[in-house]
Enzyme design. Structure first.
Site, PDB file in Angstrom:
ATOM      1  CD  GLU A  49      -3.194  -0.972   2.008  1.00 31.39           C
ATOM      2  OE1 GLU A  49      -2.719  -0.310   2.679  1.00 31.39           O
ATOM      3  OE2 GLU A  49      -3.664  -2.018   2.209  1.00 31.39           O
ATOM      4  CB  CYS A  58      -3.769  -6.286  -6.428  1.00 34.27           C
ATOM      5  SG  CYS A  58      -4.557  -5.028  -6.410  1.00 34.27           S
ATOM      6  CD  GLU A  60      -4.512 -10.300  -6.419  1.00 29.40           C
ATOM      7  OE1 GLU A  60      -3.811  -9.344  -5.639  1.00 29.40           O
ATOM      8  OE2 GLU A  60      -5.853 -11.002  -5.979  1.00 29.40           O
ATOM      9  CB  CYS A  96      -8.806  -6.150  -7.620  1.00 32.41           C
ATOM     10  SG  CYS A  96      -7.077  -5.794  -8.796  1.00 32.41           S
ATOM     11  CB  CYS A  99      -5.311  -9.010  -9.855  1.00 39.19           C
ATOM     12  SG  CYS A  99      -4.332  -7.243  -9.093  1.00 39.19           S
TER      13      CYS A  99
HETATM   14  N1  THU Z   1      -6.052  -5.918  -2.364  1.00 41.71           N
HETATM   15  C1  THU Z   1      -5.387  -7.181  -3.219  1.00 41.71           C
HETATM   16  O1  THU Z   1      -4.173  -7.463  -2.443  1.00 41.71           O
HETATM   17  N2  THU Z   1      -5.473  -8.041  -4.346  1.00 41.71           N
HETATM   18  C2  THU Z   1      -6.085  -8.020  -4.887  1.00 41.71           C
HETATM   19  O2  THU Z   1      -6.939  -8.394  -5.849  1.00 41.71           O
HETATM   20  C3  THU Z   1      -7.387  -7.197  -4.115  1.00 41.71           C
HETATM   21  C4  THU Z   1      -7.501  -5.730  -3.544  1.00 41.71           C
HETATM   22  C5  THU Z   1      -5.471  -5.336  -1.219  1.00 41.71           C
HETATM   23  C6  THU Z   1      -5.328  -3.997  -2.305  1.00 41.71           C
HETATM   24  C7  THU Z   1      -5.438  -2.909  -0.885  1.00 41.71           C
HETATM   25  O3  THU Z   1      -4.201  -3.089  -0.293  1.00 41.71           O
HETATM   26  C8  THU Z   1      -5.991  -3.886   0.277  1.00 41.71           C
HETATM   27  O4  THU Z   1      -6.512  -5.442  -0.643  1.00 41.71           O
HETATM   28  C9  THU Z   1      -7.541  -3.151   0.166  1.00 41.71           C
HETATM   29  O5  THU Z   1      -8.571  -3.262  -0.900  1.00 41.71           O
END
Ligand code: THU
Length: 140
Positions: A49, A58, A60, A96, A99
């Site tokens: 983040e 993310c 992935e 998401c 990704c």
């Molecule tokens: N996040 C992921 O790492 N992968 C996803 O496919 C969905 C969301 C993370 C992004 C963020 O740091 C946290 O999850 C909350 O959205």
């Protein structure tokens, strides 16, 4: 793509391990991922983040970019785990939309396996085609 139970277990365990490195001070939602390339190499990733929020990456995509940057750009499968430390991993963490599209670039959607897991023996399995139907990819 046919994956052995052993490979699925390895992917999930490595994703759980990678999740420990998640940098998620804002959402507190920690995600780990592990993919296997067509030539059998494992790459892990976690969410990273950022104070700006928008610059967050993310788990992935971290794993995909690590693999591609090291010369491996065909991906056969990926396992994903996610949850807050305060709750543990209580639900399946689905990739998401961004990704899913990034995975599409480096795989055959009908063959690529996406595993969403709570633990090594508690998971669901999909093809990328199921999670991203009628997608746009490099073949267009
Ligand atoms: N996040 C992921 O790492 N992968 C996803 O496919 C969905 C969301 C993370 C992004 C963020 O740091 C946290 O999850 C909350 O959205």
């Amino acid at each position: 793509m046919k994956l052995s139970d052993e490979t699925k277990k390895d992917l999930i365990e490595k994703a759980l391990e990678a999740r420990k490195n998640a940098y998620a001070p804002y959402s507190e939602y920690k995600v780990g991922a592990c993919l296997i390339t067509a030539d059998g190499k494992y790459y892990t990733g976690c969410n990273v983040e950022n104070a700006s929020y928008g610059a967050t990456n993310c788990a992935e995509r971290t794993a995909v970019f690590k693999a591609v940057s090291e010369g491996h750009n065909r991906i056969d499968a990926i396992a994903i785990v996610g949850g807050r430390d305060s709750e543990g991993i209580i639900s399946y963490a689905y990739p998401c939309g961004v990704c899913r599209q990034v995975l599409r670039e480096f795989s055959d959607p009908g063959e690529m396996i996406i595993i969403v897991a709570k633990k090594a023996d508690d998971y669901k399995e999909y093809t990328l085609e199921e999670l991203l139907p009628d997608s746009f990819g490099p073949d267009f």
